[in-house]
Write an enzyme that holds these catalytic residues in place. Structure first.
Site, mmCIF file in Angstrom:
data_model
loop_
_atom_site.group_PDB
_atom_site.id
_atom_site.type_symbol
_atom_site.label_atom_id
_atom_site.label_comp_id
_atom_site.label_asym_id
_atom_site.label_seq_id
_atom_site.Cartn_x
_atom_site.Cartn_y
_atom_site.Cartn_z
ATOM 1 N N ALA A 1 0.871 -1.174 0.000
ATOM 2 C CA ALA A 1 0.000 0.000 0.000
ATOM 3 C C ALA A 1 0.907 1.222 0.000
ATOM 4 O O ALA A 1 2.109 1.120 0.264
ATOM 5 C CB ALA A 1 -0.914 0.000 1.221
ATOM 6 N N ASP A 2 0.341 2.367 -0.307
ATOM 7 C CA ASP A 2 1.161 3.573 -0.353
ATOM 8 C C ASP A 2 1.875 3.820 0.982
ATOM 9 O O ASP A 2 3.009 4.308 1.005
ATOM 10 C CB ASP A 2 0.294 4.785 -0.707
ATOM 11 N N CYS A 3 1.201 3.505 2.083
ATOM 12 C CA CYS A 3 1.814 3.723 3.399
ATOM 13 C C CYS A 3 2.604 2.507 3.892
ATOM 14 O O CYS A 3 3.350 2.607 4.876
ATOM 15 C CB CYS A 3 0.755 4.116 4.419
ATOM 16 N N TYR A 4 2.443 1.383 3.209
ATOM 17 C CA TYR A 4 3.163 0.154 3.568
ATOM 18 C C TYR A 4 3.708 -0.485 2.291
ATOM 19 O O TYR A 4 3.172 -1.481 1.788
ATOM 20 C CB TYR A 4 2.234 -0.825 4.293
ATOM 21 N N PRO A 5 4.772 0.069 1.722
ATOM 22 C CA PRO A 5 5.220 -0.390 0.398
ATOM 23 C C PRO A 5 5.989 -1.715 0.407
ATOM 24 O O PRO A 5 6.129 -2.344 -0.646
ATOM 25 C CB PRO A 5 6.124 0.747 -0.070
#
Length: 386
Positions: free
Chosen positions: A128-132
């Protein structure tokens, strides 16, 4: 004069170093030579313990955030899968979760962590954008992660069953291997030593009760799953089969590897041997009378595992005195018996908790709520969509 004490009064005695503590075994011995009123006048707290397999256990672990951050999708610890679906780097590791074989599982990983051994973490992520980050591998120890605590949905059964096998082949079960043609009988509950059988009506315990858990301090968090206080009972209040259960919580970082041990049942799977001790404050004479219960006064049902159904045939009830004698008689046949719980270590748990209280290391807590007195035990019937 009636004897009445409050937990606050007992805690004052603990702080002052004047508290009087006896284990459940000591209470039973004392009652052989003195009446219940005399014994109750000389004791403030009774301690009871057990050390037995408790597969409905598990650990919540917070690993800490990686760089770049990862949101865990799948994770294994020493090859044992942990559940990831409730936080980016939170895990729940079930004690009964098997690894690559049935010989090693979640209970062993939990025991390895408590023993300060290194555990291999392998993980993949949901990007995810916050968890790449997509994957992560590392070696972890108890001191390299954040929170690590046991949260056990069902522990400390108030009584249980005796397993036998009337069939023609060995059966590998959660009670261990049951030999064919009534070759053995296995019982899990330590009988009159068991904490909740010393408090059959649950007067001394409740949600928020502080306990001995795995060699550290824990608490009763809730009723346990399959909590069934409506089980049929003898006139002395003890149930004739599985009844009350407890959900327990405690900090793994406080625990002692002597009281947290991984185990496995042959061709069944892994579990966790766990020491649990419960203090029973002596509010009144009735608490001592209840704890005076003897193995001859507690019974358990003998269940035939050869019938693979939810409701299995029973060979009737036997007392724990009979079970602890080493053999019982079923249909005229002598059958050897063995416990899953360690009776010696169960007494050692109670003795250790007694020492903690006497030394002022352990104060009692007031429950914030009582455990439910009425809970049906529901079964699951198959419902199909039409």
């Amino acid at each position: 004069m009636a004897i009445t004490r409050s937990i606050a009064q007992i805690n004052d005695r603990i702080r002052a170093g004047t508290v009087r503590v006896m284990t459940a075994a000591e209470i039973k011995a004392a009652l052989k030579s003195a009446d219940v009123e005399a014994v109750a006048a000389e004791v403030d707290v009774i301690t009871a313990g057990t050390f037995e397999p408790m597969e409905s256990s598990g650990a919540i672990l917070n690993l800490g955030h990686t760089d770049p951050p990862i949101r865990l999708a799948r994770a294994t610890l020493n090859g044992v899968e942990a559940y990831c679906g409730f936080g980016a780097v939170d895990l729940y590791l079930g004690a009964a979760q098997p690894g690559e074989s049935l010989d090693y599982g979640g209970g062993h990983v939990i025991a390895d962590l408590v023993a300060e051994r290194t555990v291999r973490l392998r993980a993949t992520g949901w990007p995810a954008d916050c968890y790449p980050r997509r994957d992560f591998e590392s070696l972890i120890r108890l001191d390299t992660i954040n929170q690590a605590y046991l949260f056990n949905p069902r522990n400390v059964y108030q009584n249980f069953i005796v397993g036998v096998n009337g069939g023609d082949r060995p059966l590998h079960t959660y009670l261990g291997t049951l030999q064919p043609r009534l070759g053995n009988a296995v019982y899990a509950c330590p009988g009159a030593l068991s904490p909740l059988l010393n408090d059959p009506l649950l007067r001394s315990v409740g949600i928020g009760t502080r306990i001995f858990l795995g060699g550290g301090t824990g608490y009763i968090a809730w009723e346990g799953t399959q909590h069934f206080p409506l089980q049929k009972r003898l006139p002395n209040g003890t149930p004739v089969g599985p009844a009350a259960t407890l959900a327990l919580i405690g900090d793994l970082k406080q625990m002692d590897p002597a009281w947290v041990r991984g185990c496995r049942f042959y061709q069944y799977g892994p579990s966790l041997m766990l020491g649990v001790g419960i203090p029973l404050p002596v509010f009144d004479v009735a608490v001592v009378a209840a704890a005076g219960i003897d193995d001859s006064e507690i019974v358990a049902p003998v269940i035939d595992f050869a019938i693979p159904r939810r409701v299995r045939p029973t060979f009737g009830l036997v007392s724990y005195a009979q079970l602890k004698s080493g053999q019982i008689t079923i249909a005229g046949q002598k059958v050897r018996t063995a416990p899953l719980a360690s009776l010696a270590l169960s007494q050692q748990v109670a003795q250790t908790l007694k020492q903690w209280i006497a030394a002022g290391r352990f104060l009692l807590t007031e429950p914030v709520a009582a455990l439910p007195e009425e809970r049906p035990l529901l079964a699951q019937e198959q419902q199909l969509l039409r």
